[in-house]
Design a protein around this motif. Sequence first.
Motif, PDB file in Angstrom:
ATOM      1  N   GLY A 133       0.811  -1.208   0.000  1.00  0.00           N
ATOM      2  CA  GLY A 133       0.000   0.000   0.000  1.00  0.00           C
ATOM      3  C   GLY A 133       0.846   1.261   0.000  1.00  0.00           C
ATOM      4  N   VAL A 134       0.311   2.309  -0.623  1.00  0.00           N
ATOM      5  CA  VAL A 134       1.017   3.583  -0.789  1.00  0.00           C
ATOM      6  C   VAL A 134       0.276   4.678  -0.036  1.00  0.00           C
ATOM      7  N   ALA A 135       1.026   5.554   0.625  1.00  0.00           N
ATOM      8  CA  ALA A 135       0.470   6.742   1.263  1.00  0.00           C
ATOM      9  C   ALA A 135       1.108   7.974   0.643  1.00  0.00           C
ATOM     10  N   GLN A 136       0.285   8.969   0.318  1.00  0.00           N
ATOM     11  CA  GLN A 136       0.801  10.201  -0.267  1.00  0.00           C
ATOM     12  C   GLN A 136       0.173  11.389   0.450  1.00  0.00           C
ATOM     13  N   LEU A 137       1.015  12.314   0.863  1.00  0.00           N
ATOM     14  CA  LEU A 137       0.518  13.468   1.601  1.00  0.00           C
ATOM     15  C   LEU A 137       1.357  14.695   1.307  1.00  0.00           C
ATOM     16  N   LEU A 138       0.754  15.846   1.543  1.00  0.00           N
ATOM     17  CA  LEU A 138       1.467  17.107   1.497  1.00  0.00           C
ATOM     18  C   LEU A 138       1.929  17.435   2.913  1.00  0.00           C
ATOM     19  N   ALA A 139       3.049  18.131   3.030  1.00  0.00           N
ATOM     20  CA  ALA A 139       3.603  18.349   4.367  1.00  0.00           C
ATOM     21  C   ALA A 139       4.380  19.646   4.451  1.00  0.00           C
ATOM     22  N   PHE A 157       8.193  22.721   2.368  1.00  0.00           N
ATOM     23  CA  PHE A 157       6.934  22.153   1.869  1.00  0.00           C
ATOM     24  C   PHE A 157       7.267  21.106   0.832  1.00  0.00           C
ATOM     25  N   GLY A 158       6.564  19.975   0.888  1.00  0.00           N
ATOM     26  CA  GLY A 158       6.857  18.949  -0.096  1.00  0.00           C
ATOM     27  C   GLY A 158       5.779  17.894  -0.206  1.00  0.00           C
ATOM     28  N   ILE A 159       6.017  16.985  -1.142  1.00  0.00           N
ATOM     29  CA  ILE A 159       5.147  15.846  -1.405  1.00  0.00           C
ATOM     30  C   ILE A 159       5.838  14.612  -0.854  1.00  0.00           C
ATOM     31  N   VAL A 160       5.148  13.895   0.015  1.00  0.00           N
ATOM     32  CA  VAL A 160       5.712  12.714   0.664  1.00  0.00           C
ATOM     33  C   VAL A 160       4.980  11.477   0.147  1.00  0.00           C
ATOM     34  N   THR A 161       5.736  10.538  -0.398  1.00  0.00           N
ATOM     35  CA  THR A 161       5.179   9.265  -0.856  1.00  0.00           C
ATOM     36  C   THR A 161       5.816   8.149  -0.040  1.00  0.00           C
ATOM     37  N   LEU A 162       4.985   7.358   0.603  1.00  0.00           N
ATOM     38  CA  LEU A 162       5.432   6.254   1.449  1.00  0.00           C
ATOM     39  C   LEU A 162       4.795   4.962   0.957  1.00  0.00           C
ATOM     40  N   ARG A 163       5.489   3.850   1.191  1.00  0.00           N
ATOM     41  CA  ARG A 163       4.952   2.551   0.763  1.00  0.00           C
ATOM     42  C   ARG A 163       5.364   1.474   1.757  1.00  0.00           C
ATOM     43  N   ARG A 164       4.414   0.627   2.080  1.00  0.00           N
ATOM     44  CA  ARG A 164       4.735  -0.505   2.943  1.00  0.00           C
ATOM     45  C   ARG A 164       5.241  -1.653   2.080  1.00  0.00           C
ATOM     46  N   PRO A 165       6.464  -2.138   2.310  1.00  0.00           N
ATOM     47  CA  PRO A 165       6.968  -3.251   1.492  1.00  0.00           C
ATOM     48  C   PRO A 165       6.064  -4.469   1.604  1.00  0.00           C
ATOM     49  N   VAL A 166       5.964  -5.185   0.504  1.00  0.00           N
ATOM     50  CA  VAL A 166       5.178  -6.428   0.530  1.00  0.00           C
ATOM     51  C   VAL A 166       5.833  -7.427   1.472  1.00  0.00           C
ATOM     52  N   THR A 167       7.137  -7.531   1.386  1.00  0.00           N
ATOM     53  CA  THR A 167       7.907  -8.381   2.305  1.00  0.00           C
ATOM     54  C   THR A 167       9.230  -7.688   2.604  1.00  0.00           C
ATOM     55  N   GLY A 168       9.802  -8.017   3.724  1.00  0.00           N
ATOM     56  CA  GLY A 168      11.144  -7.557   4.029  1.00  0.00           C
ATOM     57  C   GLY A 168      11.222  -6.098   4.432  1.00  0.00           C
ATOM     58  N   ALA A 169      12.447  -5.612   4.502  1.00  0.00           N
ATOM     59  CA  ALA A 169      12.734  -4.252   4.935  1.00  0.00           C
ATOM     60  C   ALA A 169      12.571  -3.273   3.775  1.00  0.00           C
ATOM     61  N   PRO A 170      12.370  -1.994   4.067  1.00  0.00           N
ATOM     62  CA  PRO A 170      12.273  -1.000   2.985  1.00  0.00           C
ATOM     63  C   PRO A 170      13.579  -0.895   2.212  1.00  0.00           C
ATOM     64  N   THR A 171      13.464  -0.622   0.922  1.00  0.00           N
ATOM     65  CA  THR A 171      14.637  -0.496   0.054  1.00  0.00           C
ATOM     66  C   THR A 171      14.723   0.861  -0.628  1.00  0.00           C
ATOM     67  N   LEU A 172      13.644   1.648  -0.555  1.00  0.00           N
ATOM     68  CA  LEU A 172      13.597   2.935  -1.246  1.00  0.00           C
ATOM     69  C   LEU A 172      13.704   4.077  -0.255  1.00  0.00           C
TER      70      LEU A 172
END
Length: 522
Positions: free
Chosen positions: A290-296, A373-388
Amino acid sequence: MAGVNEQSTPDAPVVDDALVAALRADLDSAGYTVDGVDTLLGPVATGALHRGEAVPALRATADHDDPVATLVRAFVLGAAVPGRALAAALPRVGVDGARRLGLVTTAGTGADDAVRAVVDLRPYAAVDGAGEAAWWVVSDLGELATGRALRTDHVLGVGGASVTLAQATVRGPRGRVLDVGTGCGVQALHAGRHAEHVVATDLSRRALAFARFTTALAGLGPDRVELRQGSMLEPVAGEQFDLVVSNPPFVITPRRPDVPAYDYRDGGRSGDDLVRDLVTGVGDVLAPGGVAQLLANWEVRRGERWDERIGAWLDAAGLDAWVVRRDEQDPAEYAETWIRDGGTTPADGAAWRDLYGAWLDDLASRDVESVAFGIVTLRRPVTGAPTLRRLEDRTGPVRQPLGPVLAAGLEAHDALVRLDDEDLAGLRLCVAGDVTEERYLEPGAVDPNVVLLRQGGGFGVTVRAGTALAAFVGACDGELTAGQIIAALGSLLDVPADAVAADVLPAARGLVADGLLHLPTP
């Protein structure tokens, strides 16, 4: 036309399915669209309206019996209109139906009695990653229409930040989408085009009433868009979503009783704590992949780089992360922006100075040197640790929509993670169609001393390329593998192929990640 006597009207629009359907049909029949309004007003009045000046639009719509003119005067400019004019513009819903929906107040029942809008109802059109879209959005009337400062529970309409987020959101098919801090419901409208089910939350009961009306007017009932009241992620604790979008109340406001806090922009927490909590907590409601996108907004404190503070939040989040910084303001600029946004200007004298001092004092108390101010894109890895983990400055012009660019960047990252250099050398890469090459030579020189690879779309990335990289990219037409091109360059430049590969392949990875080079389609 008789004057308007304020009557008891709902504090927010009310959904009546039959009347809302009638309103939708009336607005459609009237041609009440963005293009229709722009055509009526003309470029001068349209431009002035975008700058917050109503006089040219009032003049352009005066003495018009056109339905669009009546609707603009009433629901955009806040002018009183005769009942007969609104009845002609909305023949199915009628003046009484509009009053029952909480859209207008009336002086009486006569044809010449004045009717005044109590909400802003206007057409909205945008292009996101799913293509063109058009709806009508309902919000509170702004200062341009009311001539008064905003109420603290003001429900904001479509602003620049709303459009930025809508255009930056990835738009693939999704099962469940969460819109945190929905406001008038704009992000829920966009999500409703590609999601099976949308949950939209807001702390403000009034905002949810506006969102309910806006989504109902778009034909999205509670089976498609579910509205829940509560703070941030609290209403969905324990649930999971495939996409989370949020234009949260991220403004950093002094927490003082003499400084007004507006529901649509102020989260009620000190500094940038609200954004921190959302970044670090959103992973709890993300499904795998899943992906989360927000302004911050986030603070940049004395002695810090812009990416340090938000970088620490990413560490705590434990998610794939891509942060694009779009702007940064010093404390004075930031204070001026948001004090004016609340309706106070330098002409207000002492009130302006007092608020200005409160904002400067608040930011100084935490050693804040600027606010990013910026655009933040986050993603939960399907498996394992984050790589991005990408934290980038992209303050120049961009070509919207950015959603497809961000989606392609995520896909490119995933592919590159699986490829070692030998695998990459075996692929047939293609240069993107929007990439151009610029060469700069000193007078009389045969060879350029600067070569720039420039991306025409997306973030407009520009890469300074050496001789080998420029030649490599120029040969990436899908015919030869990267390894074959490198071998040919080695022979041409009289350099060992291994040395060319060591120079070119890391740079090629970056070009793929940024979209200047494309991997072959599986």
